[in-house]
Enzyme design. Structure first.
Site, mmCIF file in Angstrom:
data_model
loop_
_atom_site.group_PDB
_atom_site.id
_atom_site.type_symbol
_atom_site.label_atom_id
_atom_site.label_comp_id
_atom_site.label_asym_id
_atom_site.label_seq_id
_atom_site.Cartn_x
_atom_site.Cartn_y
_atom_site.Cartn_z
ATOM 1 N N GLU A 178 -34.743 2.609 -6.724
ATOM 2 C CA GLU A 178 -35.725 1.856 -5.917
ATOM 3 C C GLU A 178 -37.161 1.946 -6.072
ATOM 4 O O GLU A 178 -37.788 2.158 -5.398
ATOM 5 C CB GLU A 178 -35.358 2.596 -4.553
ATOM 6 C CG GLU A 178 -34.140 2.081 -3.880
ATOM 7 C CD GLU A 178 -34.025 2.535 -2.286
ATOM 8 O OE1 GLU A 178 -34.850 3.116 -1.817
ATOM 9 O OE2 GLU A 178 -33.162 1.991 -1.805
ATOM 10 N N GLU A 378 -25.961 0.745 -3.310
ATOM 11 C CA GLU A 378 -26.151 1.646 -2.195
ATOM 12 C C GLU A 378 -25.971 0.487 -0.915
ATOM 13 O O GLU A 378 -26.483 -0.707 -0.989
ATOM 14 C CB GLU A 378 -27.615 2.177 -1.933
ATOM 15 C CG GLU A 378 -27.660 3.276 -2.740
ATOM 16 C CD GLU A 378 -29.091 3.979 -2.437
ATOM 17 O OE1 GLU A 378 -29.564 4.063 -1.312
ATOM 18 O OE2 GLU A 378 -29.600 4.685 -3.494
HETATM 19 C C1 BG6 Z 1 -32.368 4.599 -0.186
HETATM 20 C C2 BG6 Z 1 -32.310 5.780 -1.473
HETATM 21 O O1 BG6 Z 1 -33.688 4.586 -0.016
HETATM 22 O O2 BG6 Z 1 -31.514 4.825 0.834
HETATM 23 C C3 BG6 Z 1 -31.511 7.179 -0.871
HETATM 24 O O3 BG6 Z 1 -32.028 5.530 -2.497
HETATM 25 C C4 BG6 Z 1 -31.743 7.118 0.642
HETATM 26 O O4 BG6 Z 1 -31.875 8.205 -1.632
HETATM 27 C C5 BG6 Z 1 -31.022 5.978 1.215
HETATM 28 O O5 BG6 Z 1 -30.764 8.260 1.013
HETATM 29 C C6 BG6 Z 1 -30.811 6.137 2.763
HETATM 30 O O6 BG6 Z 1 -31.975 6.510 3.032
HETATM 31 P P1 BG6 Z 1 -32.229 7.513 4.278
HETATM 32 O O7 BG6 Z 1 -33.474 7.895 4.536
HETATM 33 O O8 BG6 Z 1 -31.381 7.291 5.659
HETATM 34 O O9 BG6 Z 1 -31.525 8.807 3.619
#
Ligand code: BG6
Length: 481
Positions: A178, A378
């Protein structure tokens, strides 16, 4: 109607990051990473970045869910779920504890040898991020993080060492997680996790972020080039956070504002994929009189190190408006522009706007822009889960979120012709949230018994979503109802 499934070679996986899952933060010669000095926050309470480790503070990465010692048990569950790939990161500080050493830490290398072997034993392809918020803390202390060009060489050296070591075990790589999340400079946490930078008072944040971002892009391009020399079969991608920002209204200024907001983020993927600094950025630097340091040789590296695919996260969308009657967070990208909530979509408990169609929109838009294979690395739903007295965990909200997103992903492939490598939903097993440091913002299909204060047995149990996703994978996406 015939239910369409996805190609046989489609990668169905799950995604995590080393600092959110491994724990064992100071074992086997590991150094302190920038994630190790981030305290636990809460929903609406930011995490604190401390100067070194401060006794008595709660640092969730130090134990995480102890994957370091339990990976065999967890991988067995992944195999039973049907995953054919698993995305994680190598924790840079296991390999180079300070970051500027010449020789790697053999114990750290051996850990990932064992981890990858275990995955491959079950025919699960490792998908590896080189830098997922685990930059050695020492590189911040001594060099100021990625604002300093010396750090480029340290990253490249680290990448070369691990790519050489795992050249027969890992095919899919990503450089910086990211990388574009730091773009708007609004969240110091994102600048810290991407670039290991803390600002001094009076500094021009935007100019520094552009410099650090460009340094990372140069480092990434060099790694792409070197990686292909190490193994020509490597697929080396970038990793972007795609949060599409829609125009709130059809007012032409809203449409233009949306273009400008997106350009600030596209800056990163445009360089990764097209190998040159975009014209809209060069003009902006000129207008702002920013002195961004780069050489002709570095421009050549950018041109020669373009990525093989675009990896990205997708969780939500947003909107921008210039309408005076609508209030929202003001942004500098366009005169009078504000980021506002989209009235047509719902939100999670953490205020993330849920928009499955936005995933199809992103897939379509990015494929058109770059003409490269895409990889959704993701996507997921952070929610509070409840373990029933009988040990079951019912999570229909998570199933609903994933289902709607997978349906849109299928449309993008089967109706829009997008070339998609795979899908790895975030936090296949409950891990520490990056944004808040909470355990109880859960994404997993496997429940981990641990609460925000760090209490719990760490025992793993399957949620309803585990069985649901198992069937989705088994039917290659056809049974996604
Ligand atoms: C992304 C990241 O921003 O989202 C992860 O690559 C992160 O590391 C994921 O955990 C979800 O975000 P959060 O803040 O809900 O854990």
């Amino acid at each position: 109607m015939e239910k369409k499934n996805l190609p046989e070679n489609f990668l169905w996986g799950g995604a995590v990051a080393a600092h959110q899952i491994e724990g064992a933060w100071n074992e086997a010669g590991k150094g302190v990473s920038i994630a190790d000095v981030m305290t636990a926050g809460a929903n609406g309470v930011p995490r604190e970045i401390t100067t070194g480790i401060v006794a008595g503070k709660n640092y969730p990465s130090h134990e995480s869910i102890d994957f370091y010692h339990r990976y065999q048990e967890d991988i067995k569950l992944f195999a039973e779920l049907g995953l054919n790939c698993f995305r994680t990161s190598i924790n840079w500080t296991r390999i180079f504890p300070n970051g500027d050493e010449t020789e790697p830490n053999e114990a750290g290398l051996q850990f990932y040898d064992a981890l990858f072997d275990e995955l491959l034993k079950y025919k699960i392809e490792p998908v590896i991020t080189l830098s997922h918020f685990e930059i050695p803390y020492y590189l911040y202390e001594k060099y100021g993080g990625f604002r300093n060009k010396k750090v480029i060489a340290y990253f490249v050296h680290y990448a070369e060492v691990v790519m050489e070591r795992y050249k027969n075990k890992v095919k899919y790589w990503m450089t910086f997680n990211e990388i574009n999340n730091q773009a708007d400079g609004q969240h110091d946490l994102h600048v810290w996790t991407n670039s290991a930078i803390r600002f001094k008072s009076g500094e021009n944040k935007e100019e520094i972020i552009f410099q650090a971002g460009l340094n990372e892009l140069i480092a990434s391009a060099e790694v792409v080039k070197k990686g292909h020399q190490i193994n020509p079969d490597f697929q080396i991608g970038c990793m972007m956070a795609y949060v599409p920002i829609y125009p709130y209204s059809s007012k032409p200024d809203d449409v233009m504002a949306a273009v400008k907001v997106m350009n600030r983020r596209y800056f990163y993927s445009d360089i990764h994929a097209k190998g040159k600094i975009p014209g809209y950025t060069l003009k902006y630097w000129e207008k702002m009189d920013y002195q961004i340091d780069y050489t002709q040789e570095e421009l050549r590296i950018l041109a020669e190190g373009t990525v093989d695919y675009i990896g990205f996260s997708y969780y939500m969308s947003g909107t921008v408006t210039t309408l005076p009657e609508i209030t929202g967070a003001v942004i500098p990208d366009y005169a009078g522009a504000k980021i506002v909530n989209n009235p047509y979509v719902e939100m999670s408990d953490w205020g993330w706007q849920i928009d499955p169609v936005g995933l199809r929109y992103v897939l379509h838009t990015i494929y058109d822009r770059y003409d490269l294979p895409l990889f959704i690395v993701e996507n997921g739903f952070g929610a509070y889960d409840k373990k029933e007295a009988n040990g079951q965990i019912h999570d229909p909200y998570r199933i609903a979120y994933l289902k709607e997103h997978i349906k849109q992903m299928k449309k993008a492939v089967n109706e829009d012709g997008v070339e998609l490598i795979g899908y790895t939903p975030w936090g296949i097993i409950d891990i520490v949230s990056f944004g808040t440091g909470e355990m109880e913002k859960r994404y997993g299909m496997i429940y981990v018994d641990k609460d925000n204060a760090g209490n719990g047995t760490l025992a793993r149990s399957k949620k309803d979503s585990y069985r649901w996703y198992q069937e989705v994978i088994r039917s290659r996406g056809a049974n996604c109802e």
